[in-house]
Design an enzyme around this catalytic site. Structure first.
Site, mmCIF file in Angstrom:
data_model
loop_
_atom_site.group_PDB
_atom_site.id
_atom_site.type_symbol
_atom_site.label_atom_id
_atom_site.label_comp_id
_atom_site.label_asym_id
_atom_site.label_seq_id
_atom_site.Cartn_x
_atom_site.Cartn_y
_atom_site.Cartn_z
ATOM 1 N N GLU A 158 0.807 -1.221 0.000
ATOM 2 C CA GLU A 158 0.000 0.000 0.000
ATOM 3 C C GLU A 158 0.848 1.283 0.000
ATOM 4 O O GLU A 158 0.834 2.045 0.977
ATOM 5 C CB GLU A 158 -0.967 0.007 1.195
ATOM 6 C CG GLU A 158 -1.908 -1.185 1.201
ATOM 7 C CD GLU A 158 -2.921 -1.156 2.354
ATOM 8 O OE1 GLU A 158 -2.813 -0.276 3.218
ATOM 9 O OE2 GLU A 158 -3.809 -2.007 2.373
ATOM 10 N N GLU A 342 -5.401 -8.656 0.987
ATOM 11 C CA GLU A 342 -6.070 -8.234 2.227
ATOM 12 C C GLU A 342 -7.530 -7.966 1.931
ATOM 13 O O GLU A 342 -7.865 -7.344 0.913
ATOM 14 C CB GLU A 342 -5.491 -6.923 2.791
ATOM 15 C CG GLU A 342 -4.174 -7.060 3.480
ATOM 16 C CD GLU A 342 -3.674 -5.723 4.039
ATOM 17 O OE1 GLU A 342 -4.498 -4.866 4.424
ATOM 18 O OE2 GLU A 342 -2.449 -5.553 4.064
#
Ligand code: IFM
Length: 432
Positions: A158, A342
Site C-alpha cells: 500500500e 487483504e
C-alpha cells in the site's frame, strides 16, 4: 490450487520492539508523538507474536490455510537500514518460515509494510532518492537469506498509505504534511518496488515477485458533472497514481496536472517501475462516495457518507465493488495473476462466556468471497485470498480499539480465541 491465506504485518503483531538487536522504526517514533495514536497505544508488545509465533502457526494450521502473508521488519534485520545484518532478526524469520513450511503453509513475505528504520528517516527517508537503493539492497539481502524457501515475495504494501497518509495528511508515520514531499516519496516507493524486483530476481530468477496496492473505488455523490469529475479525481489519487506507473509506465495525466508539481522522474525511472510483476496483490476493503468541494486540497473533492451499511471503521460494505474492481483491473491493466492480499472488517467484538460471535464479520467475509468467485468465473485471473487479519492487532493511528482479527486477542493475557469468523473460514476452506 487456490491460495487460501491469512495476512498480518510485523509492526502490528510482533512486539519485542527492543529485543535481540531490533532498532526503532518510524512507527516507534510516531507512536510517541502526543495525540498521534488513539489512547496513546504503540506496538511495543502488540500480539507478542515474536515469542508466540509457534502458537500462531498452529492456529493457521487449524484454520487449514495454505499460505501466510506476513512482513519482515526491516529494522529487526538491518537495524541501521543499510549495512550490517542482525543475525538474531534473521533467525526469527528463519524459524517462522521453517515453522510455516513444516505445517504445509507457504510463506508469503512482504518486504515493506510501513516500518522504515528510523536511522533512514533521519537521512530523509522515502523523500530522498537514495531510499531506492537502500530498499533494493535490503531486498537483495532478504532474497539471499530466504529465497531457498520463499517462492512468492511482495515488495511494498500500500504505497498509497506510506506516501499520502505518511507525507501528505500526516496521519501515519512519519507524520509529514507536504504535497511535494509526498509526491517524491510516492515516486521513490514505486521506484524502490521496481528495483526490488530486479534485486530479488538477481538472486533467484524463478522467484515470483508482486506488489500490494490498496484500491478504493470511488462513486460520485450525485449525477452532476462536478461530482463525476470528483470521482475520477479520487480514483486517480487513490488507485491510478500507483497502478498506472507499475502497469502502464506513466503517471495519470489528470492528477499530475491537478497537483501542478514535478514528479522527480530521472532517466529510465518509469521503465524500472514498470518492470513486469508476476502478480498483483490487491487489498480491498470499501468503496468511497465523493463530492466536488472547491475548498479541498490538493484535489477539489471530499468524501461524503450517504447512509449505507458500514463497519466499525465507518467503511461502507459493498461486496459487488470487489467483482467490478477485479474485472476492471483485469481488462485495464492485465496483470498475470491477482491475489486478494487483504480483505476484512473491524467490529466492536465482545468476548462473552469465552466466545466471540462476530456475525457481521462472517457476513462480510461470505459476501466478499462470493464476489471474488463471481469475478473468477467471469475470467479474472484471481487465484488467492488472504483474510485480514489472522489476529486482532495494532491498527495504526486507531491503536488496539479496532479489531480486524479472525482470532480475538485478549491483550492483558495474550490469549488467542478463534471467533465465529475463524470457524466459518475454516469450514469454507475445507469445502474447497
Ligand atoms: O491494518 C491495515 C493494514 O496494515 C494495511 N491495510 C489495511 C488494514 C486495515 O486498515
Amino acid at each position: 490450487m487456490f491460495t487460501w491465506g491469512v495476512a498480518t504485518s510485523a509492526y502490528q503483531i510482533e512486539g519485542a520492539a527492543f529485543e535481540d538487536g531490533r532498532a526503532p522504526s518510524i512507527w516507534d517514533t510516531f507512536t510517541r508523538v502526543p495525540g498521534a495514536i488513539i489512547n496513546g497505544d504503540n506496538g511495543d508488545i502488540a500480539c507478542d507474536h515474536y515469542h508466540r509465533y509457534e502458537e500462531d502457526l498452529d492456529l493457521m494450521n487449524w484454520l487449514g490455510v495454505n499460505a501466510y502473508r506476513f512482513s519482515i521488519s526491516w529494522p529487526r534485520v538491518i537495524p541501521n537500514g543499510v549495512g550490517s545484518i542482525n543475525q538474531k532478526g534473521i533467525d526469527f524469520y528463519d524459524r517462522l518460515i521453517d515453522g510455516a513450511l513444516e505445517r504445509g503453509i507457504e510463506p508469503w513475505p512482504t518486504l515493506y509494510h510501513w516500518d522504515l528504520p528510523q536511522a533512514l528517516q533521519d537521512r530523509g527517508g522515502w523523500m530522498v532518492r537514495e531510499s531506492v537503493d537502500w530498499f533494493a539492497e535490503y531486498a537483495h539481502a532478504m532474497a539471499e537469506r530466504f529465497s531457498d524457501r520463499v517462492k512468492n515475495w511482495m515488495t511494498i504494501n500500500e504505497p498509497f498509505c506510506s506516501a499520502w497518509l505518511g507525507h501528505l495528511s500526516g496521519v501515519m508515520a512519519p507524520g509529514i504534511k507536504n504535497l511535494e514531499k509526498a509526491v517524491a516519496a510516492s515516486h521513490h516507493l514505486l521506484l524502490g518496488h521496481g528495483k526490488a524486483i530486479l534485486a530479488i530476481k538477481d538472486v533467484k530468477e524463478s522467484t515470483k515477485v508482486g506488489v500490494v496496492l490498496n484500491f478504493t473505488p470511488a462513486v460520485p455523490a450525485s449525477d452532476s458533472q462536478e461530482d463525476r469529475v470528483a470521482a475520477q479525481l479520487a480514483d486517480g489519487f487513490d488507485n491510478r497514481w500507483f497502478a498506472d506507473p507499475i502497469f502502464k509506465a506513466s503517471y495519470p495525466k489528470d492528477i499530475v496536472e491537478a497537483f501542478d508539481i514535478d514528479v522527480p522522474i530521472v532517466g529510465n525511472d518509469l521503465s524500472i517501475i514498470s518492470t513486469p510483476t508476476d502478480f498483483l496483490g490487491m487489498n480491498f476493503y470499501f468503496r468511497q462516495t465523493v463530492a466536488f468541494d472547491e475548498k479541498s486540497t490538493p484535489l477539489k473533492y471530499r468524501q461524503v457518507t450517504p447512509s449505507a451499511e458500514r463497519t466499525f471503521m465507518g467503511w461502507e460494505i459493498h461486496a459487488p465493488t470487489l467483482t467490478e474492481l477485479l474485472m476492471r483491473f483485469s481488462s485495464e491493466y492485465q496483470p498475470n495473476e491477482i491475489f486478494i492480499t487483504e480483505n476484512g472488517s473491524a467490529w466492536d467484538d465482545q468476548l462473552i462466556d469465552g466466545k466471540v460471535e462476530d456475525k457481521n464479520r462472517v457476513s462480510y467475509l461470505e459476501r466478499h468471497l462470493e464476489a471474488l468467485f463471481v469475478a473468477k468465473a467471469k475470467g479474472a485471473p484471481v487465484n488467492g485470498y488472504f483474510a485480514w487479519s489472522l489476529l486482532d492487532n495494532f491498527e495504526w493511528a486507531y491503536g488496539y480499539g479496532k479489531r480486524f482479527g479472525l482470532v480475538y486477542v485478549d491483550y492483558p493475557t495474550q490469549k488467542r480465541i478463534p471467533k465465529s469468523s475463524a470457524h466459518y473460514y475454516r469450514e469454507r476452506i475445507k469445502e474447497n
